[in-house]
Design an enzyme around this catalytic site. Structure first.
Site, PDB file in Angstrom:
ATOM      1  CB  VAL A 159      19.438  34.874 -67.991  1.00 44.98           C
ATOM      2  CG1 VAL A 159      19.802  36.287 -68.181  1.00 44.98           C
ATOM      3  CG2 VAL A 159      20.557  34.122 -68.324  1.00 44.98           C
ATOM      4  CB  SER A 160      16.359  38.132 -66.962  1.00 43.71           C
ATOM      5  OG  SER A 160      15.539  39.262 -66.697  1.00 43.71           O
ATOM      6  CB  SER A 161      11.757  36.673 -66.976  1.00 46.98           C
ATOM      7  OG  SER A 161      10.236  36.296 -66.375  1.00 46.98           O
TER       8      SER A 161
END
Ligand code: NAG
Ligand code: NAG
Ligand code: NAG
Length: 308
Positions: free
Chosen positions: A140-142
């Site tokens: 998720v995300s980074s």
């Protein structure tokens, strides 16, 4: 007093579940190459599948390997399905974001965090006689951005990935105007032009970033599954369109979906599939959902063919 009267059935089940679960281990054995000193945590379920698959689950910014381990269902699912889970830990103590912008991390064998993680995959494949044809990544995300970085730079290592609320491969570097683009210090770049979706470019320009990551590579390209919320204020929803352009161009697909299914897996979520004759790029657009998107481990597992 017997055990059965002392604890409820539910608590007993939980007790048994805990007593059967393995624990995450920190691996300190030397790796072939880990130039940025990424931390290596590994979850080995008690019952490994024969020739087990390997899942890499990079954490989000301000998170850690242990946060990813505790915050997702993948270790529990590994108990059920017998795969190994690698939880890498970012060496960037300032904000615990991954290196998604240095020339090293963005190039096959070039160095950076991606090479350290690939060395962990190599270690795991050798030590557990794991399946080199079934190595996957999700985050998720980074962690989503590291997933696409791994798939883009190491298409020979990863068979498929699932990225929740990320950006195109190389987006932070492509959008960076503050540093010499060739500088190896280009490690912790945050680019508003990328994150807000101001950087839009042609499918070919996006694909060129991936192709430059491994010049001359003509083999298999991994399958990609993408999720993004329309109300994402951290990484604007526009970047999902840029990601779709990129992976369709890399995979050689037209930019129009072959199927669009509304209200899947939840009301307001729309599933689009790209590529003729096979599910190679699967995209979920989540109406009204912010950057804090819900992970659908069952969809990700199915996509990575890990649920059998
Ligand atoms: C992983 O192992 C392969 C095969 O032994 C080798 O060619 C490659 O250089 C290794 N990669 C890393 C990052 O250790
Ligand atoms: C970066 O490297 C490329 C290829 O080596 C070169 O053409 C370009 O001029 C370099 N750019 C900078 C800013 O150093
Ligand atoms: C995404 O960017 C568009 C265009 O700049 C903007 O209108 C929209 O409000 C942004 N979305 C969010 C959730 O910030």
């Amino acid at each position: 007093m017997t055990l059965s009267t002392a604890v409820t059935t539910g608590a007993l089940a939980a007790l048994l579940a805990v007593s059967h679960a393995a624990t995450i281990q920190k691996i300190t054995a030397p790796l072939d190459s880990n130039p940025s000193n990424v931390g290596f945590y590994l979850y080995v379920p008690d019952k490994l599948a024969p020739n087990p698959p390997v899942l890499v689950n990079p954490h989000w910014c301000h998170g850690s390997a242990l946060d990813a381990y505790k915050g997702t269902q993948y270790a529990a699912l590994a108990d059920t399905h017998g795969f190994l889970v690698i939880y890498p830990d970012s060496p960037n103590t300032a904000d615990k974001c991954w290196d998604l912008s240095s020339p090293g991390t963005l190039h096959h064998g070039g160095g950076g965090d991606s090479l350290g993680i690939v060395s962990m995959v190599n270690y795991t494949l050798a030590k557990y006689k794991a399946n080199a044809g079934r190595v996957f990544a999700t985050g998720v995300s980074s962690g989503a951005m590291m997933t696409t970085t791994l798939l883009g730079a190491y298409p020979d290592v990863f068979a498929a990935g699932s990225a929740y609320s990320g950006v195109p491969f190389g987006c932070f570097k492509a959008a960076d105007t503050t540093t010499s683009k060739n500088s190896s210090s280009l490690v912790d770049v945050w680019s508003d032009a990328c994150a807000t979706g101001r950087l839009t470019q042609s499918p070919e320009a996006w694909a060129a970033l991936v192709e430059d990551a491994f010049p001359g590579y003509a083999g298999w390209r991994p399958k990609m599954q993408l999720f993004h919320g329309t109300a994402d204020a951290v990484l604007n929803y526009t970047v999902l369109g840029e990601e779709v352009k990129q992976w369709n161009a890399v995979l050689g697909f037209p930019q129009t979906p072959t199927t669009v299914t509304p209200n899947t897996p939840l009301p307001g979520w729309t599933k689009s599939v790209y590529g003729d004759g096979g599910d190679w790029l699967e995209v979920y657009s989540a109406a009204g959902v912010t950057h804090n998107i819900q992970q659908h481990e069952s969809l990700t597992l199915a996509w990575l063919d890990l649920s059998s």
